[in-house]
Design a protein around this motif. Sequence first.
Motif, short mmCIF file in Angstrom:
data_model
loop_
_atom_site.label_atom_id
_atom_site.label_comp_id
_atom_site.label_asym_id
_atom_site.label_seq_id
_atom_site.Cartn_x
_atom_site.Cartn_y
_atom_site.Cartn_z
N ALA A 328 111.59 63.86 152.20
CA ALA A 328 110.28 63.18 152.21
C ALA A 328 110.33 61.92 153.05
O ALA A 328 109.44 61.65 153.86
CB ALA A 328 109.86 62.86 150.78
N LYS A 329 111.40 61.13 152.88
CA LYS A 329 111.55 59.89 153.63
C LYS A 329 111.70 60.17 155.12
O LYS A 329 111.06 59.51 155.96
CB LYS A 329 112.76 59.12 153.11
CG LYS A 329 112.97 57.78 153.80
CD LYS A 329 114.17 57.04 153.20
CE LYS A 329 114.38 55.71 153.92
NZ LYS A 329 115.55 54.97 153.35
N ASP A 330 112.54 61.15 155.46
CA ASP A 330 112.80 61.47 156.87
C ASP A 330 111.54 61.98 157.58
O ASP A 330 111.40 61.82 158.80
CB ASP A 330 113.91 62.51 156.99
CG ASP A 330 115.27 61.97 156.61
OD1 ASP A 330 115.41 60.73 156.51
OD2 ASP A 330 116.22 62.76 156.42
N ASN A 331 110.63 62.60 156.83
CA ASN A 331 109.43 63.18 157.43
C ASN A 331 108.18 62.35 157.18
O ASN A 331 107.08 62.76 157.56
CB ASN A 331 109.24 64.61 156.91
CG ASN A 331 110.26 65.58 157.48
OD1 ASN A 331 110.07 66.14 158.56
ND2 ASN A 331 111.37 65.76 156.76
N GLY A 332 108.35 61.22 156.51
CA GLY A 332 107.23 60.31 156.30
C GLY A 332 106.08 60.91 155.53
O GLY A 332 104.90 60.73 155.90
N CYS A 333 106.39 61.64 154.46
CA CYS A 333 105.32 62.28 153.68
C CYS A 333 105.70 62.33 152.20
O CYS A 333 106.83 62.05 151.82
CB CYS A 333 105.09 63.71 154.19
SG CYS A 333 106.51 64.80 153.95
N SER A 334 104.71 62.67 151.39
CA SER A 334 104.99 62.93 149.97
C SER A 334 105.49 64.36 149.85
O SER A 334 105.03 65.26 150.57
CB SER A 334 103.72 62.74 149.13
OG SER A 334 102.75 63.71 149.51
N PHE A 335 106.44 64.58 148.97
CA PHE A 335 107.05 65.91 148.85
C PHE A 335 107.66 66.03 147.45
O PHE A 335 108.53 65.25 147.09
CB PHE A 335 108.11 66.10 149.93
CG PHE A 335 108.86 67.40 149.87
CD1 PHE A 335 108.25 68.58 149.47
CD2 PHE A 335 110.21 67.44 150.24
CE1 PHE A 335 108.96 69.77 149.43
CE2 PHE A 335 110.93 68.63 150.21
CZ PHE A 335 110.30 69.80 149.81
N GLU A 336 107.16 66.99 146.68
CA GLU A 336 107.66 67.18 145.32
C GLU A 336 107.60 68.66 144.95
O GLU A 336 106.59 69.32 145.15
CB GLU A 336 106.81 66.38 144.32
CG GLU A 336 107.25 66.52 142.87
CD GLU A 336 106.32 65.81 141.91
OE1 GLU A 336 106.59 65.85 140.70
OE2 GLU A 336 105.30 65.25 142.37
N ILE A 337 108.69 69.17 144.42
CA ILE A 337 108.73 70.56 143.95
C ILE A 337 107.95 70.65 142.65
O ILE A 337 108.24 69.92 141.69
CB ILE A 337 110.18 71.05 143.73
CG1 ILE A 337 110.98 70.93 145.03
CG2 ILE A 337 110.18 72.49 143.23
CD1 ILE A 337 110.44 71.73 146.18
N LYS A 338 106.95 71.52 142.60
CA LYS A 338 106.09 71.61 141.42
C LYS A 338 106.47 72.78 140.51
O LYS A 338 106.44 72.67 139.29
CB LYS A 338 104.63 71.78 141.86
CG LYS A 338 104.11 70.65 142.73
CD LYS A 338 104.13 69.31 142.01
CE LYS A 338 103.12 69.25 140.88
NZ LYS A 338 103.08 67.93 140.23
N LYS A 339 106.80 73.92 141.12
CA LYS A 339 107.06 75.11 140.32
C LYS A 339 107.87 76.11 141.13
O LYS A 339 107.84 76.10 142.36
CB LYS A 339 105.73 75.75 139.88
CG LYS A 339 105.88 76.93 138.91
CD LYS A 339 104.52 77.46 138.47
CE LYS A 339 104.69 78.63 137.52
NZ LYS A 339 103.39 79.18 137.06
N PHE A 340 108.61 76.95 140.41
CA PHE A 340 109.27 78.07 141.08
C PHE A 340 109.22 79.28 140.18
O PHE A 340 109.08 79.18 138.95
CB PHE A 340 110.72 77.73 141.45
CG PHE A 340 111.65 77.56 140.27
CD1 PHE A 340 112.25 78.65 139.65
CD2 PHE A 340 111.92 76.29 139.78
CE1 PHE A 340 113.10 78.49 138.56
CE2 PHE A 340 112.76 76.11 138.68
CZ PHE A 340 113.35 77.22 138.08
#
Length: 366
Positions: A328-340
């Motif tokens: 997330a930091k490297d790509n400058g965005c929010s990023f969170e795993i929600k479900k699998f």
Amino acid sequence: MAISAADVKKLREMTGAGMVDCKGALTETNGNFDEAVEYLRKKGLAKAEKKAGRIAAEGIVSTVLSADEKTATIIEVNSETDFVAKNEIFQTYVNGLATQINNNDYADMAAFLAAKSDADAGSTVEEYHKAMVAKIGENLTIRRFEKLSGDVVVSYIHMGGKIGVLVDAACDSPSENIKEAMKNIAMQIAAMNPSYVSRDEISAETLAKEKEIVVDSSLADPASLPKPILNAVIQEAIDTNKWSDEEKATYEEQKNNKFLFNFLSDEGIQTLRDIAASHKAEYLDNKIFSGLVEGRFSKHLKEICLVDQAYVKAEDKETVKQYVEKVAKDNGCSFEIKKFIRFETGEGIEKKNEDFAAEVAAQMNV
């Protein structure tokens, strides 16, 4: 109730415990497999318990992803033989089922089977399925399916359809780098088989039950008890004559041997287990024992929660959570795993034992 040999075999395959222990567990739980697994875990006898049992049926898991990569479907269809599972006609049929589900909304399996088939407008899904059974010449079962939607969804198939994974993430800028990271996480899920994304998903009731299992399994493993507690348990076995004279003699001879438990009999070790279990409440107040339990419980949670697992592709001790944060930091965005969602072909289905040579001979009237 009567416990069949097949039931004992199934529980053994699910847990890795001995045949006698499995029979005892099923007897104690009146044949309830979930309770029997828990019983064996508490006794420290389940060596290889799996989320849904040992792989025991043929077939494939297939996934389909929408063009916008926001919706995906995973499906498992079972066959009788691996030969059919590798057949292109069968694989195309399964992919078509997944595509139809992905393009529509069905409340459950019954609704899907009753729907008109995309492959044959004159038939329902169930009718077309029966036609495919006749065409392929082998019993086929549409076992289960699930659908997943989110900001971005990826799919992963492992071992030619033996394992399938869908991963859904919340992301405000789902670039190719994000999708690649999600694919890596899907591979992690396929390999490590977590049960939850994070601890937040685990109910208080489940946490309490898992904690109790760790406590009971720790008491059932006297060799790993803190030294003061183990010495007290052994002394009680001696003082109350719960150990035989032979067991006492063996202990006196080997008590300074770090491999002491290799010399004690199964009955002698079981006596120590029983004594330790009888002092459960007392030992839970013991700081050393409670610390041991907390350590084991924390380790267990790290194994079943995806974000707490060690990221398998990391060269250091980076966790999946830390990997996600770094991406997330490297790509400058929010990023969170929600479900699998993870399907493994044949989970919990006992495969029929077959003698192929005998089957061929029978068909040839030999």
